[in-house]
Scaffold this motif. Sequence first.
Motif, PDB file in Angstrom:
ATOM      1  N   GLU A 158      15.501 -10.594  -9.973  1.00  0.00           N
ATOM      2  CA  GLU A 158      15.154  -9.288 -10.542  1.00  0.00           C
ATOM      3  C   GLU A 158      15.004  -9.350 -12.059  1.00  0.00           C
ATOM      4  N   ASP A 159      15.845 -10.137 -12.723  1.00  0.00           N
ATOM      5  CA  ASP A 159      15.729 -10.241 -14.185  1.00  0.00           C
ATOM      6  C   ASP A 159      14.414 -10.905 -14.584  1.00  0.00           C
ATOM      7  N   ALA A 160      13.959 -11.864 -13.784  1.00  0.00           N
ATOM      8  CA  ALA A 160      12.676 -12.506 -14.073  1.00  0.00           C
ATOM      9  C   ALA A 160      11.534 -11.511 -13.912  1.00  0.00           C
ATOM     10  N   GLY A 161      11.599 -10.687 -12.864  1.00  0.00           N
ATOM     11  CA  GLY A 161      10.576  -9.661 -12.679  1.00  0.00           C
ATOM     12  C   GLY A 161      10.569  -8.666 -13.825  1.00  0.00           C
ATOM     13  N   ALA A 162      11.766  -8.288 -14.289  1.00  0.00           N
ATOM     14  CA  ALA A 162      11.853  -7.362 -15.424  1.00  0.00           C
ATOM     15  C   ALA A 162      11.261  -7.983 -16.682  1.00  0.00           C
ATOM     16  N   ALA A 163      11.577  -9.263 -16.920  1.00  0.00           N
ATOM     17  CA  ALA A 163      11.046  -9.943 -18.101  1.00  0.00           C
ATOM     18  C   ALA A 163       9.526 -10.039 -18.039  1.00  0.00           C
ATOM     19  N   LEU A 164       8.993 -10.268 -16.842  1.00  0.00           N
ATOM     20  CA  LEU A 164       7.535 -10.341 -16.681  1.00  0.00           C
ATOM     21  C   LEU A 164       6.886  -9.019 -17.086  1.00  0.00           C
ATOM     22  N   LEU A 165       7.460  -7.912 -16.641  1.00  0.00           N
ATOM     23  CA  LEU A 165       6.895  -6.602 -16.982  1.00  0.00           C
ATOM     24  C   LEU A 165       7.060  -6.301 -18.467  1.00  0.00           C
ATOM     25  N   ARG A 166       8.241  -6.575 -19.012  1.00  0.00           N
ATOM     26  CA  ARG A 166       8.501  -6.252 -20.420  1.00  0.00           C
ATOM     27  C   ARG A 166       7.603  -7.038 -21.355  1.00  0.00           C
ATOM     28  N   SER A 167       7.283  -8.275 -20.990  1.00  0.00           N
ATOM     29  CA  SER A 167       6.538  -9.157 -21.890  1.00  0.00           C
ATOM     30  C   SER A 167       5.037  -8.903 -21.874  1.00  0.00           C
ATOM     31  N   ALA A 168       4.558  -8.122 -20.935  1.00  0.00           N
ATOM     32  CA  ALA A 168       3.111  -7.908 -20.807  1.00  0.00           C
ATOM     33  C   ALA A 168       2.580  -7.094 -21.984  1.00  0.00           C
ATOM     34  N   PRO A 169       1.359  -7.379 -22.426  1.00  0.00           N
ATOM     35  CA  PRO A 169       0.777  -6.606 -23.520  1.00  0.00           C
ATOM     36  C   PRO A 169       0.359  -5.199 -23.119  1.00  0.00           C
ATOM     37  N   TRP A 170       0.402  -4.902 -21.812  1.00  0.00           N
ATOM     38  CA  TRP A 170      -0.004  -3.580 -21.339  1.00  0.00           C
ATOM     39  C   TRP A 170       1.185  -2.938 -20.635  1.00  0.00           C
ATOM     40  N   GLN A 171       1.595  -1.788 -21.115  1.00  0.00           N
ATOM     41  CA  GLN A 171       2.672  -1.036 -20.480  1.00  0.00           C
ATOM     42  C   GLN A 171       2.039   0.169 -19.788  1.00  0.00           C
ATOM     43  N   VAL A 172       1.737  -0.007 -18.524  1.00  0.00           N
ATOM     44  CA  VAL A 172       1.009   1.001 -17.743  1.00  0.00           C
ATOM     45  C   VAL A 172       1.773   1.262 -16.444  1.00  0.00           C
ATOM     46  N   GLU A 173       1.301   2.246 -15.690  1.00  0.00           N
ATOM     47  CA  GLU A 173       1.975   2.609 -14.447  1.00  0.00           C
ATOM     48  C   GLU A 173       2.024   1.420 -13.483  1.00  0.00           C
ATOM     49  N   LEU A 174       3.143   1.323 -12.777  1.00  0.00           N
ATOM     50  CA  LEU A 174       3.357   0.259 -11.797  1.00  0.00           C
ATOM     51  C   LEU A 174       3.308   0.852 -10.398  1.00  0.00           C
ATOM     52  N   GLU A 175       2.542   0.201  -9.505  1.00  0.00           N
ATOM     53  CA  GLU A 175       2.482   0.593  -8.107  1.00  0.00           C
ATOM     54  C   GLU A 175       3.114  -0.504  -7.255  1.00  0.00           C
ATOM     55  N   VAL A 176       4.065  -0.129  -6.427  1.00  0.00           N
ATOM     56  CA  VAL A 176       4.635  -1.050  -5.440  1.00  0.00           C
ATOM     57  C   VAL A 176       4.188  -0.556  -4.069  1.00  0.00           C
ATOM     58  N   ASN A 177       3.282  -1.295  -3.451  1.00  0.00           N
ATOM     59  CA  ASN A 177       2.732  -0.911  -2.156  1.00  0.00           C
ATOM     60  C   ASN A 177       3.543  -1.537  -1.033  1.00  0.00           C
ATOM     61  N   LEU A 178       3.871  -0.722  -0.044  1.00  0.00           N
ATOM     62  CA  LEU A 178       4.756  -1.134   1.043  1.00  0.00           C
ATOM     63  C   LEU A 178       4.122  -0.803   2.385  1.00  0.00           C
ATOM     64  N   PRO A 179       4.397  -1.601   3.414  1.00  0.00           N
ATOM     65  CA  PRO A 179       3.888  -1.254   4.740  1.00  0.00           C
ATOM     66  C   PRO A 179       4.442   0.089   5.212  1.00  0.00           C
ATOM     67  N   ALA A 180       3.672   0.803   6.003  1.00  0.00           N
ATOM     68  CA  ALA A 180       4.139   2.067   6.565  1.00  0.00           C
ATOM     69  C   ALA A 180       5.402   1.820   7.386  1.00  0.00           C
ATOM     70  N   GLY A 181       6.370   2.724   7.254  1.00  0.00           N
ATOM     71  CA  GLY A 181       7.617   2.591   7.997  1.00  0.00           C
ATOM     72  C   GLY A 181       8.549   1.514   7.476  1.00  0.00           C
ATOM     73  N   TRP A 182       8.393   1.131   6.221  1.00  0.00           N
ATOM     74  CA  TRP A 182       9.171   0.029   5.670  1.00  0.00           C
ATOM     75  C   TRP A 182      10.683   0.287   5.687  1.00  0.00           C
ATOM     76  N   ARG A 183      11.081   1.541   5.670  1.00  0.00           N
ATOM     77  CA  ARG A 183      12.520   1.837   5.654  1.00  0.00           C
ATOM     78  C   ARG A 183      13.228   1.397   6.935  1.00  0.00           C
ATOM     79  N   GLU A 184      12.485   1.254   8.031  1.00  0.00           N
ATOM     80  CA  GLU A 184      13.093   0.880   9.304  1.00  0.00           C
ATOM     81  C   GLU A 184      13.258  -0.634   9.459  1.00  0.00           C
ATOM     82  N   ASP A 185      12.752  -1.412   8.523  1.00  0.00           N
ATOM     83  CA  ASP A 185      12.786  -2.870   8.616  1.00  0.00           C
ATOM     84  C   ASP A 185      13.700  -3.414   7.511  1.00  0.00           C
ATOM     85  N   PRO A 186      14.830  -4.037   7.863  1.00  0.00           N
ATOM     86  CA  PRO A 186      15.769  -4.508   6.828  1.00  0.00           C
ATOM     87  C   PRO A 186      15.133  -5.457   5.820  1.00  0.00           C
ATOM     88  N   ALA A 187      14.244  -6.350   6.274  1.00  0.00           N
ATOM     89  CA  ALA A 187      13.623  -7.303   5.352  1.00  0.00           C
ATOM     90  C   ALA A 187      12.712  -6.590   4.366  1.00  0.00           C
TER      91      ALA A 187
END
Length: 298
Positions: free
Chosen positions: A77-106
């Motif tokens: 998670e810290d590596a992902g945060a560093a990747l976002l912080r270091s980018a020259p563009w600070q714009v909206e982030l979209e995390v796309n997930l499969p439908a019904g993702w809450r029912e799948d532990p993985a």
Amino acid sequence: MTDLVIRALDASDAALFDSLPDPLGAREGHRRTRHRPDWKRVALRDGRVVARGAWWGGPDDTHPLNVNWFDVAEGEEDAGAALLRSAPWQVELEVNLPAGWREDPALRAAARTRATAARRAGYELLVERLLYRWTPADGLPERPGRLTFRAEPDDAVFFDALRRIHSATLDAHALKAIEQGGLDRAAQEELDFFHWCPSPREWWQVAHTAEGEPAGIHIPAHNPSGPCVGFIGVLPEQRGHGYAYDLLAECTHFLVERGAQFVAAATDRGNAPMAAHFAKAGYPIVKERLNFDPPRTA
């Protein structure tokens, strides 16, 4: 733990981006998306990709509009945060997930890892969205025939309608624009998006009741990935009659009559009335999305 290396990519090493596992099926979801190699960035530890991000914009945009592909290896998670912080563009982030993702532990764990990384980078969750994709196999929604539709060339008519529609809205992006700059800003942001879309301006339509009173607007559109429901909005004084369904049905027919083999659409998870109209019109939910705002200092 060894030091982290964050790299921007180019055409010569763009394949490095694909070396990280894809538990959320982002690659398939982006089959129609064109990402520029130089807008892709990776975080490496011991030469292995542990986080990646693809920033995206339209073909004529000079800077990205959002991050629409963001993956983080478990425990990085810290590596992902560093990747976002270091980018020259600070714009909206979209995390796309499969439908019904809450029912799948993985899938829940994968979503949690990405959300944690985003929050550590200073991003804040704005809204959860439902993503739809209608195809002819779903059947064309019936046109109720209660409204008449006609093109309107005057942007001022749409600007006024959008101000009135957003005066009582459940849409999180519109509410954010209103907070930042009032109804004028919210309406102008919508107009700017419609003009940005590579679909004809003459497609925009105003709906009227049988008595000739304006009821709302719908914007059939094409974004860079294909045909979509650009906007559905009922004027406040016309609400309570279910006209949003009429607008959605007309928008779907309009696009199909012009060759659409699918129609994409989205609404906020919290907008239960619009979600009900999509269900009635036969639009299946194919994905869900977490929209994060960039750090306020950006």
